[in-house]
Design a protein around this motif. Structure first.
Motif, mmCIF file in Angstrom:
data_model
loop_
_atom_site.group_PDB
_atom_site.id
_atom_site.type_symbol
_atom_site.label_atom_id
_atom_site.label_comp_id
_atom_site.label_asym_id
_atom_site.label_seq_id
_atom_site.Cartn_x
_atom_site.Cartn_y
_atom_site.Cartn_z
ATOM 1 N N MET A 1 0.807 -1.181 0.000
ATOM 2 C CA MET A 1 0.000 0.000 0.000
ATOM 3 C C MET A 1 0.859 1.256 0.000
ATOM 4 O O MET A 1 0.505 2.245 -0.618
ATOM 5 C CB MET A 1 -0.926 -0.044 1.226
ATOM 6 N N VAL A 2 1.996 1.193 0.682
ATOM 7 C CA VAL A 2 2.890 2.346 0.746
ATOM 8 C C VAL A 2 3.446 2.645 -0.638
ATOM 9 O O VAL A 2 3.527 3.803 -1.043
ATOM 10 C CB VAL A 2 4.028 2.088 1.770
ATOM 11 N N GLY A 3 3.788 1.619 -1.417
ATOM 12 C CA GLY A 3 4.328 1.807 -2.762
ATOM 13 C C GLY A 3 3.340 2.491 -3.685
ATOM 14 O O GLY A 3 3.700 3.359 -4.483
ATOM 15 N N ALA A 4 2.066 2.121 -3.590
ATOM 16 C CA ALA A 4 1.029 2.732 -4.426
ATOM 17 C C ALA A 4 0.838 4.200 -4.062
ATOM 18 O O ALA A 4 0.637 5.047 -4.938
ATOM 19 C CB ALA A 4 -0.285 1.963 -4.275
ATOM 20 N N GLU A 5 0.904 4.490 -2.763
ATOM 21 C CA GLU A 5 0.760 5.873 -2.313
ATOM 22 C C GLU A 5 1.920 6.734 -2.803
ATOM 23 O O GLU A 5 1.735 7.879 -3.236
ATOM 24 C CB GLU A 5 0.654 5.919 -0.777
ATOM 25 N N VAL A 6 3.135 6.185 -2.766
ATOM 26 C CA VAL A 6 4.321 6.896 -3.255
ATOM 27 C C VAL A 6 4.184 7.149 -4.758
ATOM 28 O O VAL A 6 4.471 8.253 -5.237
ATOM 29 C CB VAL A 6 5.610 6.113 -2.924
ATOM 30 N N GLU A 7 3.732 6.166 -5.511
ATOM 31 C CA GLU A 7 3.522 6.326 -6.965
ATOM 32 C C GLU A 7 2.525 7.449 -7.244
ATOM 33 O O GLU A 7 2.737 8.282 -8.114
ATOM 34 C CB GLU A 7 3.003 5.025 -7.580
ATOM 35 N N ARG A 8 1.423 7.464 -6.486
ATOM 36 C CA ARG A 8 0.395 8.489 -6.688
ATOM 37 C C ARG A 8 0.954 9.877 -6.390
ATOM 38 O O ARG A 8 0.736 10.826 -7.153
ATOM 39 C CB ARG A 8 -0.808 8.190 -5.779
ATOM 40 N N LEU A 9 1.704 10.002 -5.329
ATOM 41 C CA LEU A 9 2.305 11.293 -4.979
ATOM 42 C C LEU A 9 3.328 11.738 -6.016
ATOM 43 O O LEU A 9 3.406 12.919 -6.376
ATOM 44 C CB LEU A 9 2.937 11.225 -3.581
ATOM 45 N N LEU A 10 4.132 10.790 -6.516
ATOM 46 C CA LEU A 10 5.101 11.125 -7.570
ATOM 47 C C LEU A 10 4.404 11.591 -8.842
ATOM 48 O O LEU A 10 4.851 12.530 -9.501
ATOM 49 C CB LEU A 10 6.012 9.929 -7.852
ATOM 50 N N ASP A 11 3.303 10.938 -9.211
ATOM 51 C CA ASP A 11 2.532 11.340 -10.389
ATOM 52 C C ASP A 11 1.974 12.763 -10.219
ATOM 53 O O ASP A 11 2.017 13.573 -11.142
ATOM 54 C CB ASP A 11 1.389 10.360 -10.659
ATOM 55 N N GLN A 12 1.455 13.070 -9.018
ATOM 56 C CA GLN A 12 0.940 14.412 -8.757
ATOM 57 C C GLN A 12 2.050 15.456 -8.835
ATOM 58 O O GLN A 12 1.871 16.533 -9.393
ATOM 59 C CB GLN A 12 0.265 14.468 -7.384
ATOM 60 N N LEU A 13 3.196 15.110 -8.261
ATOM 61 C CA LEU A 13 4.340 16.028 -8.295
ATOM 62 C C LEU A 13 4.805 16.257 -9.727
ATOM 63 O O LEU A 13 5.050 17.398 -10.135
ATOM 64 C CB LEU A 13 5.494 15.470 -7.444
ATOM 65 N N ALA A 14 4.907 15.186 -10.507
ATOM 66 C CA ALA A 14 5.338 15.319 -11.904
ATOM 67 C C ALA A 14 4.364 16.189 -12.699
ATOM 68 O O ALA A 14 4.772 17.037 -13.498
ATOM 69 C CB ALA A 14 5.475 13.938 -12.546
ATOM 70 N N ALA A 15 3.058 16.005 -12.469
ATOM 71 C CA ALA A 15 2.055 16.808 -13.173
ATOM 72 C C ALA A 15 2.172 18.280 -12.789
ATOM 73 O O ALA A 15 2.093 19.164 -13.649
ATOM 74 C CB ALA A 15 0.656 16.274 -12.877
ATOM 75 N N ALA A 16 2.386 18.546 -11.505
ATOM 76 C CA ALA A 16 2.518 19.930 -11.050
ATOM 77 C C ALA A 16 3.767 20.579 -11.632
ATOM 78 O O ALA A 16 3.738 21.737 -12.068
ATOM 79 C CB ALA A 16 2.541 19.982 -9.523
ATOM 80 N N VAL A 17 4.877 19.851 -11.652
ATOM 81 C CA VAL A 17 6.120 20.380 -12.217
ATOM 82 C C VAL A 17 5.947 20.636 -13.713
ATOM 83 O O VAL A 17 6.360 21.681 -14.234
ATOM 84 C CB VAL A 17 7.302 19.419 -11.941
ATOM 85 N N ALA A 18 5.298 19.708 -14.404
ATOM 86 C CA ALA A 18 5.081 19.870 -15.845
ATOM 87 C C ALA A 18 4.252 21.123 -16.138
ATOM 88 O O ALA A 18 4.562 21.885 -17.056
ATOM 89 C CB ALA A 18 4.405 18.633 -16.418
ATOM 90 N N GLU A 19 3.206 21.351 -15.357
ATOM 91 C CA GLU A 19 2.381 22.550 -15.550
ATOM 92 C C GLU A 19 3.189 23.822 -15.352
ATOM 93 O O GLU A 19 3.053 24.781 -16.121
ATOM 94 C CB GLU A 19 1.200 22.542 -14.573
#
Length: 114
Positions: A1-19
């Motif tokens: 469960m921790v790995g999935a949460e880390v993936e989700r947070l990384l995806d959000q961070l990448a999207a924010a940086v891209a914007e």
């Protein structure tokens, strides 16, 4: 469960940086209009140069009525880029594919070898 949460947070961070990167680049480098989107009038010397001819040649075409132009408030004649393009397109001589007495037939490399 921790790995999935880390993936989700990384995806959000990448999207924010891209914007932010896109916004920063757009602000620093605004889009330039494409040549076909640009609307402007050009003077006789510029118009002649675009057609590869002299201003005198261009004046003669204007006087004959074979080339459209704009005259604002009685000022000097000006030319629209689209009219110059249309004039040149109307003078296009298509590539010959057969001998017709006026043009030579185009031959590609494959035809030369056979």
């Amino acid at each position: 469960m921790v790995g999935a949460e880390v993936e989700r947070l990384l995806d959000q961070l990448a999207a924010a940086v891209a914007e932010r990167v896109v916004a920063t680049l757009a602000a620093e480098h605004p889009p330039t209009p494409r040549a076909e989107d640009e609307w402007r009038l050009v003077d006789e010397t510029t118009a002649a140069g675009l057609l590869g001819r002299s201003p005198r040649w261009l004046r003669e075409r204007r006087k004959r009525g074979t080339l459209s132009y704009v005259r604002l408030d009685g000022g000097r004649p000006m030319y629209r880029l689209e009219d110059l393009k249309a004039f040149a397109a109307a003078k296009l001589v298509p590539a010959a594919t057969e001998v017709d007495g006026r043009h030579l037939r185009a031959v590609d490399d494959d035809e030369r070898r056979s």
